[in-house]
Design a protein around this motif. Structure first.
Motif, PDB file in Angstrom:
ATOM      1  N   GLY A  55       0.834  -1.198   0.265  1.00  0.00           N
ATOM      2  CA  GLY A  55       0.098  -0.219   0.052  1.00  0.00           C
ATOM      3  C   GLY A  55       0.766   1.288  -0.041  1.00  0.00           C
ATOM      4  O   GLY A  55       0.399   2.246   0.559  1.00  0.00           O
ATOM      5  N   ALA A  56       1.928   1.270  -0.722  1.00  0.00           N
ATOM      6  CA  ALA A  56       3.035   2.343  -0.583  1.00  0.00           C
ATOM      7  C   ALA A  56       3.218   2.808  -1.795  1.00  0.00           C
ATOM      8  O   ALA A  56       4.033   3.850  -1.857  1.00  0.00           O
ATOM      9  N   TRP A  57       2.663   2.398  -2.841  1.00  0.00           N
ATOM     10  CA  TRP A  57       2.815   2.958  -4.221  1.00  0.00           C
ATOM     11  C   TRP A  57       2.751   4.462  -4.398  1.00  0.00           C
ATOM     12  O   TRP A  57       3.649   5.255  -4.823  1.00  0.00           O
ATOM     13  N   GLN A  58       1.834   5.132  -4.131  1.00  0.00           N
ATOM     14  CA  GLN A  58       1.422   6.484  -4.230  1.00  0.00           C
ATOM     15  C   GLN A  58       2.426   7.185  -3.312  1.00  0.00           C
ATOM     16  O   GLN A  58       2.943   8.344  -4.053  1.00  0.00           O
ATOM     17  N   ALA A  59       2.829   6.809  -2.344  1.00  0.00           N
ATOM     18  CA  ALA A  59       3.654   7.508  -1.593  1.00  0.00           C
ATOM     19  C   ALA A  59       5.182   7.547  -2.070  1.00  0.00           C
ATOM     20  O   ALA A  59       5.739   8.447  -2.267  1.00  0.00           O
ATOM     21  N   GLU A  60       5.507   6.517  -2.692  1.00  0.00           N
ATOM     22  CA  GLU A  60       6.699   6.325  -3.396  1.00  0.00           C
ATOM     23  C   GLU A  60       6.747   7.122  -4.789  1.00  0.00           C
ATOM     24  O   GLU A  60       7.614   7.815  -5.123  1.00  0.00           O
ATOM     25  N   GLU A  62       5.052   9.824  -5.154  1.00  0.00           N
ATOM     26  CA  GLU A  62       5.402  11.341  -4.683  1.00  0.00           C
ATOM     27  C   GLU A  62       6.899  11.750  -3.953  1.00  0.00           C
ATOM     28  O   GLU A  62       7.262  12.725  -4.283  1.00  0.00           O
ATOM     29  N   ARG A  63       7.325  10.478  -3.458  1.00  0.00           N
ATOM     30  CA  ARG A  63       8.708  10.982  -2.850  1.00  0.00           C
ATOM     31  C   ARG A  63       9.462  10.961  -4.036  1.00  0.00           C
ATOM     32  O   ARG A  63      10.394  11.637  -4.131  1.00  0.00           O
ATOM     33  N   ARG A  64       9.473  10.177  -5.164  1.00  0.00           N
ATOM     34  CA  ARG A  64      10.440  10.146  -6.091  1.00  0.00           C
ATOM     35  C   ARG A  64      10.270  11.365  -6.882  1.00  0.00           C
ATOM     36  O   ARG A  64      11.345  12.018  -7.364  1.00  0.00           O
ATOM     37  N   LEU A  65       9.177  12.028  -7.009  1.00  0.00           N
ATOM     38  CA  LEU A  65       9.054  13.161  -7.655  1.00  0.00           C
ATOM     39  C   LEU A  65       9.572  14.425  -7.347  1.00  0.00           C
ATOM     40  O   LEU A  65       9.809  15.529  -7.837  1.00  0.00           O
ATOM     41  N   THR A  66      10.113  14.378  -5.880  1.00  0.00           N
ATOM     42  CA  THR A  66      10.753  15.208  -5.338  1.00  0.00           C
ATOM     43  C   THR A  66      12.349  15.112  -5.313  1.00  0.00           C
ATOM     44  O   THR A  66      13.012  16.021  -4.834  1.00  0.00           O
ATOM     45  N   LEU A  67      12.682  13.866  -5.550  1.00  0.00           N
ATOM     46  CA  LEU A  67      14.328  13.502  -5.621  1.00  0.00           C
ATOM     47  C   LEU A  67      15.007  14.086  -6.676  1.00  0.00           C
ATOM     48  O   LEU A  67      14.259  14.175  -7.869  1.00  0.00           O
ATOM     49  N   GLU A  68      16.193  14.872  -6.301  1.00  0.00           N
ATOM     50  CA  GLU A  68      16.837  15.506  -7.370  1.00  0.00           C
ATOM     51  C   GLU A  68      17.203  14.683  -8.775  1.00  0.00           C
ATOM     52  O   GLU A  68      17.088  15.109  -9.732  1.00  0.00           O
ATOM     53  N   LYS A  69      17.146  13.282  -8.514  1.00  0.00           N
ATOM     54  CA  LYS A  69      17.558  12.617  -9.748  1.00  0.00           C
ATOM     55  C   LYS A  69      16.454  12.567 -10.699  1.00  0.00           C
ATOM     56  O   LYS A  69      16.544  12.327 -11.974  1.00  0.00           O
ATOM     57  N   TYR A  70      15.161  12.535 -10.127  1.00  0.00           N
ATOM     58  CA  TYR A  70      13.797  12.428 -10.981  1.00  0.00           C
ATOM     59  C   TYR A  70      13.159  13.784 -11.107  1.00  0.00           C
ATOM     60  O   TYR A  70      12.419  13.766 -12.023  1.00  0.00           O
ATOM     61  N   ARG A  71      13.235  14.693 -10.284  1.00  0.00           N
ATOM     62  CA  ARG A  71      12.367  15.807 -10.270  1.00  0.00           C
ATOM     63  C   ARG A  71      12.317  16.639 -11.423  1.00  0.00           C
ATOM     64  O   ARG A  71      11.172  17.252 -11.758  1.00  0.00           O
ATOM     65  N   ASP A  72      13.306  16.728 -12.194  1.00  0.00           N
ATOM     66  CA  ASP A  72      13.296  17.419 -13.546  1.00  0.00           C
ATOM     67  C   ASP A  72      12.929  16.685 -14.730  1.00  0.00           C
ATOM     68  O   ASP A  72      13.049  17.222 -15.804  1.00  0.00           O
TER      69      ASP A  72
END
Length: 150
Positions: A55-60, A62-72
């Motif tokens: 049940g952690a898919w949505q949270a992950e 959202e988390r990855r969308l904020t990480l430097e590697k992925y956010r742009d």
């Protein structure tokens, strides 16, 4: 597109522009979702299975969308329409994947939680769905009817 809200906006534009059937619409959405979550955010099939089970898919997401590697990272989508023909080119910024194992119903994942998006797209009535290069680009081709207001 970068987020699931962006995906919904794009899909609505595509539906209006191309008068897609509901099956073609679902197939297109699945391919763009794959580009975002598996391409840009690099969530593997096994990782997604685990995240969904916990049940952690949505949270992950959202988390990855904020990480430097992925956010742009963004998925580029181009719609070309000429008369009753169209093509949609979807390119993500991920490393790609070996798509060959996912397009054959005999070898495609059989997970109950996910893994059927590409097969759904393939059964959506497009003339062709072609992966290019490393697998981070897919081109859909089909026939559309004029929008209702033409």
């Amino acid at each position: 597109v970068q987020t699931f809200d962006d995906i919904d906006v794009f899909v609505n534009i595509a539906v209006k522009t191309l008068s897609l059937s509901s099956m073609a619409t679902m197939g297109l959405r699945e391919l763009v979702v794959n580009a975002v979550e598996h391409g840009n955010l690099e969530i593997s099939f096994d990782e997604k299975s685990d995240l969904l089970a916990r049940g952690a898919w949505q949270a992950e997401i959202e988390r990855r969308l904020t990480l430097e590697k992925y956010r742009d990272r963004a998925t580029s989508i181009e719609i070309l329409r000429g008369g009753d023909r169209f093509s949609i080119d979807i390119i993500d910024q991920g490393p790609g994947f070996d798509w060959r194992g996912y397009i054959d119903p005999k070898t495609a994942p059989k997970s109950l939680l996910h893994g059927r998006g590409l097969l759904m797209a393939m059964d959506a009535g497009y003339d062709s769905i072609d992966y290019c290069g490393a697998g981070n680009e897919v081109v859909l081709r089909g026939v559309c009817k004029p929008p209702a207001n033409e």
